[in-house]
Design a protein around this motif. Structure first.
Motif, PDB file in Angstrom:
ATOM      1  N   ASP A 120      -2.308   2.177  -4.792  1.00 30.02           N
ATOM      2  CA  ASP A 120      -2.282   3.611  -4.538  1.00 30.02           C
ATOM      3  C   ASP A 120      -3.547   3.997  -3.776  1.00 30.02           C
ATOM      4  O   ASP A 120      -4.650   3.931  -4.310  1.00 30.02           O
ATOM      5  N   ASP A 121      -3.355   4.420  -2.532  1.00 35.17           N
ATOM      6  CA  ASP A 121      -4.476   4.774  -1.661  1.00 35.17           C
ATOM      7  C   ASP A 121      -4.868   6.236  -1.842  1.00 35.17           C
ATOM      8  O   ASP A 121      -4.904   7.013  -0.896  1.00 35.17           O
ATOM      9  N   PRO A 157       0.848  -1.193   0.000  1.00 28.65           N
ATOM     10  CA  PRO A 157       0.000   0.000   0.000  1.00 28.65           C
ATOM     11  C   PRO A 157       0.884   1.243   0.000  1.00 28.65           C
ATOM     12  O   PRO A 157       1.963   1.249   0.608  1.00 28.65           O
ATOM     13  N   THR A 158       0.436   2.286  -0.684  1.00 34.47           N
ATOM     14  CA  THR A 158       1.259   3.500  -0.741  1.00 34.47           C
ATOM     15  C   THR A 158       0.362   4.725  -0.796  1.00 34.47           C
ATOM     16  O   THR A 158      -0.755   4.675  -1.339  1.00 34.47           O
ATOM     17  N   GLN A 184      -2.069  12.115  -4.174  1.00 34.19           N
ATOM     18  CA  GLN A 184      -2.355  13.357  -4.876  1.00 34.19           C
ATOM     19  C   GLN A 184      -1.509  13.526  -6.123  1.00 34.19           C
ATOM     20  O   GLN A 184      -1.773  14.405  -6.944  1.00 34.19           O
ATOM     21  N   VAL A 185      -0.484  12.701  -6.275  1.00 34.43           N
ATOM     22  CA  VAL A 185       0.356  12.723  -7.476  1.00 34.43           C
ATOM     23  C   VAL A 185       0.287  11.351  -8.129  1.00 34.43           C
ATOM     24  O   VAL A 185       0.100  10.333  -7.459  1.00 34.43           O
ATOM     25  N   SER A 186       0.420  11.328  -9.441  1.00 32.27           N
ATOM     26  CA  SER A 186       0.351  10.066 -10.165  1.00 32.27           C
ATOM     27  C   SER A 186       1.580   9.206  -9.869  1.00 32.27           C
ATOM     28  O   SER A 186       2.716   9.697  -9.874  1.00 32.27           O
ATOM     29  N   LEU A 187       1.344   7.935  -9.644  1.00 31.17           N
ATOM     30  CA  LEU A 187       2.437   7.003  -9.408  1.00 31.17           C
ATOM     31  C   LEU A 187       2.817   6.235 -10.678  1.00 31.17           C
ATOM     32  O   LEU A 187       3.743   5.420 -10.648  1.00 31.17           O
ATOM     33  N   GLN A 236      -7.293   3.255  -5.512  1.00 33.08           N
ATOM     34  CA  GLN A 236      -8.547   3.369  -4.770  1.00 33.08           C
ATOM     35  C   GLN A 236      -8.627   4.761  -4.173  1.00 33.08           C
ATOM     36  O   GLN A 236      -7.609   5.449  -4.018  1.00 33.08           O
ATOM     37  N   ASP A 237      -9.836   5.193  -3.854  1.00 35.04           N
ATOM     38  CA  ASP A 237      -9.981   6.441  -3.101  1.00 35.04           C
ATOM     39  C   ASP A 237      -9.326   6.264  -1.741  1.00 35.04           C
ATOM     40  O   ASP A 237      -9.268   5.158  -1.199  1.00 35.04           O
ATOM     41  N   ASN A 238      -8.845   7.363  -1.177  1.00 34.02           N
ATOM     42  CA  ASN A 238      -8.136   7.288   0.100  1.00 34.02           C
ATOM     43  C   ASN A 238      -9.031   6.671   1.167  1.00 34.02           C
ATOM     44  O   ASN A 238     -10.047   7.233   1.568  1.00 34.02           O
ATOM     45  N   SER A 239      -8.638   5.466   1.610  1.00 29.02           N
ATOM     46  CA  SER A 239      -9.447   4.712   2.565  1.00 29.02           C
ATOM     47  C   SER A 239      -8.608   4.068   3.655  1.00 29.02           C
ATOM     48  O   SER A 239      -9.150   3.368   4.512  1.00 29.02           O
TER      49      SER A 239
END
Length: 300
Positions: free
Chosen positions: A44-45, A13-14, A48-51, A69-72
């Motif tokens: 990608d949790d 998770p990042t 705000q920047v593309s990984l 995913q949306d920040n969860s």
């Protein structure tokens, strides 16, 4: 056929740490284990920047998949990765960690003997020059000594260095996603694993290097959040066992505060002890903050 060869699915998770993620993936490129035998799933949790630019650098070197995913929170992110995993075993680490080159090799050796167990390795501090990171690691070392050695049955692994059979992870329903922070969800999963009668094995030869750079303020926030997670953990455990809300005995805390003075460290033991006091104050503050913000939770 390729899927049948996959022994491990590494799940990471990042969130908003592209540089740390790149360092983590670089360490996975150096794994001695045959690359055809594992996949890497980065979740990608809601960064705000593309990984994508980071992940693209490693696509030719690793069997690598990026999910979003949306920040969860990390608990849900790990579950998201596990749902897409093709490996026989799930191996969890974090984006600020660097598994040793023999990480999967030594995990495979353990699973060859105990293929239905959860295996937890040892986490090593990659930032010994940082006082707060060192204090945080010495505290984890104490917890591992308390929960995983001596007369106590093995009962706690941090989620940055643990592996387990994929099918049993799904049987238990994965990590509890009501834990929104990186705090306590791994402890709750370990407790639930034991509650269902499965075995945990501590493998100190399985190494991951942790590079979590801390300051006094981030050290405080980390342990405040641990306190919040501890309240949620104890609540879940008391509900599961239908028992009283239990905390550790006083000897646990006394030994915790004196532990740094007895250890060899890159930082003075007295400074580490002072930070242990700070960590426990922050932990208690977080515990009762969570308690007060969840008035419907009741002590049994």
């Amino acid at each position: 056929m390729a899927q049948e060869l996959l022994l491990f699915s590494i799940i990471i998770p990042t969130y908003n740490r592209p540089e740390r993620l790149a360092t983590c993936l670089e360490s996975l490129v150096r794994l001695e284990f045959p690359h055809a035998g594992f996949e890497v799933i980065v979740v990608d949790d809601g960064s705000q920047v593309s990984l994508e630019p980071i992940v693209a650098r490693f696509q030719q070197q690793l069997n690598l998949k990026l999910l979003r995913q949306d920040n969860s929170g990390p608990a849900k992110a790990r579950n998201t990765g596990a749902a897409q995993a093709q490996g026989k075993f799930l191996a969890f680490t974090d984006d600020d960690c660097m598994p040793a080159s023999d990480w999967l090799t030594k995990l495979a050796a353990r699973f060859a003997k105990e293929d239905d167990s959860m295996i937890g390795g040892q986490t090593l501090n990659a930032l010994p020059e940082n006082l707060y990171s060192t204090a945080s690691q010495v505290l984890i070392d104490y917890l591992y000594k308390y929960y995983n050695t001596g007369s106590h049955p093995v009962s706690f692994f941090a989620s940055n260095n643990l592996a387990l059979p994929a099918h049993l992870f799904q049987v238990l329903g994965g990590f509890d996603t009501t834990f929104p922070l990186a705090a306590g969800e791994d402890r709750e999963f370990c407790d639930r694993w034991l509650h269902h009668g499965y075995q945990m094995i501590y493998a100190p030869e399985v190494h991951v290097y942790h590079a979590h750079k801390l300051t006094l303020s981030t050290f405080w926030r980390q342990h405040f959040n641990y306190g919040r997670g501890a309240f949620c953990f104890h609540t879940r455990r008391s509900q599961r066992s239908k028992g009283r809300f239990k905390v550790e005995p006083l000897t646990f805390y006394f030994n915790l505060l004196t532990h740094p003075l007895l250890q060899k460290s890159s930082q003075p033991g007295i400074f580490i002890s002072v930070l242990f006091v700070v960590s426990q104050v922050a932990n208690v503050a977080g515990f009762f903050w969570e308690r007060l913000t969840q008035p419907t939770q009741q002590f049994n």
